[in-house]
Design a protein around this motif. Structure first.
Motif, PDB file in Angstrom:
ATOM      1  N   LEU A   1      22.175 -18.961  -1.318  1.00 47.34           N
ATOM      2  CA  LEU A   1      20.948 -18.784  -1.965  1.00 47.34           C
ATOM      3  C   LEU A   1      20.138 -17.542  -3.064  1.00 47.34           C
ATOM      4  O   LEU A   1      21.440 -16.640  -2.086  1.00 47.34           O
ATOM      5  N   TRP A  51      15.092 -18.466  -4.138  1.00 48.24           N
ATOM      6  CA  TRP A  51      15.274 -19.504  -3.240  1.00 48.24           C
ATOM      7  C   TRP A  51      14.959 -19.434  -1.407  1.00 48.24           C
ATOM      8  O   TRP A  51      14.363 -20.202  -0.533  1.00 48.24           O
ATOM      9  N   TRP A  93      10.979 -18.711  -1.248  1.00 47.28           N
ATOM     10  CA  TRP A  93      10.085 -20.531  -1.536  1.00 47.28           C
ATOM     11  C   TRP A  93      10.382 -20.960  -0.438  1.00 47.28           C
ATOM     12  O   TRP A  93       9.732 -21.237   0.581  1.00 47.28           O
ATOM     13  N   LEU A 137      19.462 -29.326  -1.684  1.00 46.43           N
ATOM     14  CA  LEU A 137      19.182 -29.370  -2.357  1.00 46.43           C
ATOM     15  C   LEU A 137      20.012 -30.369  -3.934  1.00 46.43           C
ATOM     16  O   LEU A 137      21.303 -30.089  -2.821  1.00 46.43           O
ATOM     17  N   ARG A 147      20.972 -27.412  -8.337  1.00 44.36           N
ATOM     18  CA  ARG A 147      20.730 -26.929  -7.473  1.00 44.36           C
ATOM     19  C   ARG A 147      18.959 -26.856  -7.681  1.00 44.36           C
ATOM     20  O   ARG A 147      17.934 -25.424  -7.874  1.00 44.36           O
ATOM     21  N   LYS A 203      15.102 -28.326  -6.362  1.00 46.26           N
ATOM     22  CA  LYS A 203      13.963 -29.058  -4.838  1.00 46.26           C
ATOM     23  C   LYS A 203      14.013 -29.974  -5.191  1.00 46.26           C
ATOM     24  O   LYS A 203      12.802 -29.908  -6.096  1.00 46.26           O
TER      25      LYS A 203
END
Length: 416
Positions: free
Chosen positions: A76, A80, A83, A101, A113, A115
């Motif tokens: 990642l 990401w 987050w 993802l 990728r 969410k």
């Protein structure tokens, strides 16, 4: 024309990201939210929005979710990882942590990728990558900003002049197709206005000691019918006349020149990130609190001995790295409830000697040192929060102190 160009003048509201500047939140009628800034708009009402973060909402029949996969933390990017940590979305521990993802395909594009945030009648997903969206104004629900933090010393305020002659100043808060809203200056109150009642918009930097280009995160580019482009910061939009040919924009260029452009000549306005943007932030201090280079200090007592002022003790709590060019920057900040731009401390070099009787080290400075005042602030200013900042340039190394003659106190620090 007035509404089309108005929404491009949003000022700094959100923290800057590592990639795209997030200065606006664009809420769409379909439930999507884009975070970034309006990069371009033409006189047909078409927006180009550059986003660094987006929550996209699609009807389930228009979206296909595929390739759902657990990605390890090593796979990642930083956005990401942050987050997932902030939202407690990781599964597992350490380097084995994973985040689920997926890819989403819609009629207009395919994204990878992302969410998935919602399934069912709608598909809502979070995208944390720089993307550009083309959006007609009719699809926009509203544009919002957040109030600046109390410690922000940079930014742009708006002044709205109404048909009635009343003026209101504050920070941009929100707008839609008919209403504008400001966070009023020096209050916690929001003030709303009908767009048709506002005839002039003035944009003013909040810090008089800082250039407007250092306070504006974005630059404006105004293109006219003859294909000429003017780059700078829009400082006024004037709609006092019923005729576009008599209304105008004022745009300040980096040279300091101010260009007036007739509204009837403007065909496009764009924005780009400003490399000269240099926001300043204050520190909130209580009376008696002092920091040196944002480090907490220790205050010591002093006593007189002949023509010298002797420190009761010394502290190594504040240590500043010596600049090899002998230009060490020392920034002192303290609360000033009464006097603005007043130097409350004297900076002086401390000498070390030995008490012949006790064989103990003595740290002191003389009254002559204070009178000579070798170290004077290069810059001295007091913020709206009553925080005075004094900036010194110190050439050598060793023990120094800030001396408060009124309180008979000293604040030692070391440069090495």
């Amino acid at each position: 024309m007035k509404k089309i160009l108005l929404i491009l003048t949003v000022v700094l509201a959100f923290a800057s990201s590592a990639k795209t500047a997030i200065v606006q939140k664009l809420y769409l009628k379909d439930g999507s939210v884009l975070c970034g800034y309006i990069q371009k708009q033409d006189d047909n009402g078409n927006l180009t929005f550059r986003s660094d973060r987006a929550e996209i909402c699609l009807k389930a029949k228009d979206a296909t979710i595929s390739n759902e996969k657990n990605y390890t933390v090593r796979d990642l990017n930083d956005a990401w990882v942050k987050w997932a940590e902030d939202n407690d979305e990781f599964e597992g521990i350490g380097d084995n942590r994973t985040l689920l993802l997926a890819d989403v395909t819609s009629k207009s594009k395919m994204v990878t990728r992302v969410k998935i945030l919602e399934r069912g009648e709608f598909v809502r997903y979070l995208e944390l990558s720089t993307s550009t969206y083309s959006i007609p104004w009719k699809d926009v629900l509203s544009i919002k900003g957040e109030k600046r933090c109390k410690t922000a010393l940079s930014g742009i305020n708006r002044i709205y002049q109404l048909k009635s002659g009343m003026e209101y100043e504050g920070q941009y808060a929100e707008e839609n197709d008919s209403i504008l809203t400001l966070y009023l200056k020096d209050t916690n109150v929001r003030q709303s206005f009908k767009i048709i009642d506002v005839i002039k918009y003035t944009f003013r930097p909040i810090n008089p000691n800082q250039d407007i280009f250092a306070q504006s995160e974005l630059l404006d580019i105004v293109k006219t019918k003859n294909s000429n482009e003017t780059k700078g910061v829009i400082i006024e939009q004037n709609y006092t006349s019923k005729k576009d040919v008599e209304n105008y924009f004022l745009i300040q260029q980096e040279s300091g020149a101010i260009q007036s452009i007739k509204l009837s000549e403007i065909v496009e306005t764009r924005k780009e990130e400003n490399p000269k943007y240099a926001p300043q932030f204050d520190i909130l201090l209580k009376e008696g609190e002092v920091v040196i280079n944002r480090q907490e200090v220790v205050v010591v007592g002093v006593k007189e001995s002949n023509d010298k002022i002797v420190l009761d003790s010394i502290s190594e709590k504040v240590v500043i790295a010596h600049d090899p060019n002998n230009s060490t920057k020392v920034t002192v900040e303290y609360h000033s409830p009464l006097g603005a731009n007043v130097e409350a401390y004297q900076l002086v070099k401390v000498s070390k000697s030995e008490d012949k009787k006790t064989k103990k080290d003595i740290y002191s400075f003389s009254y002559r040192d204070l009178v000579n005042a070798v170290y004077r602030p290069k810059n001295l200013e007091t913020s709206v929060n009553n925080t005075t900042k004094a900036e010194y340039i110190v050439g050598g190394q060793g023990l120094y102190t800030l001396y408060d003659a009124k309180q008979r106190k000293a604040i030692p620090f070391i440069i090495k």
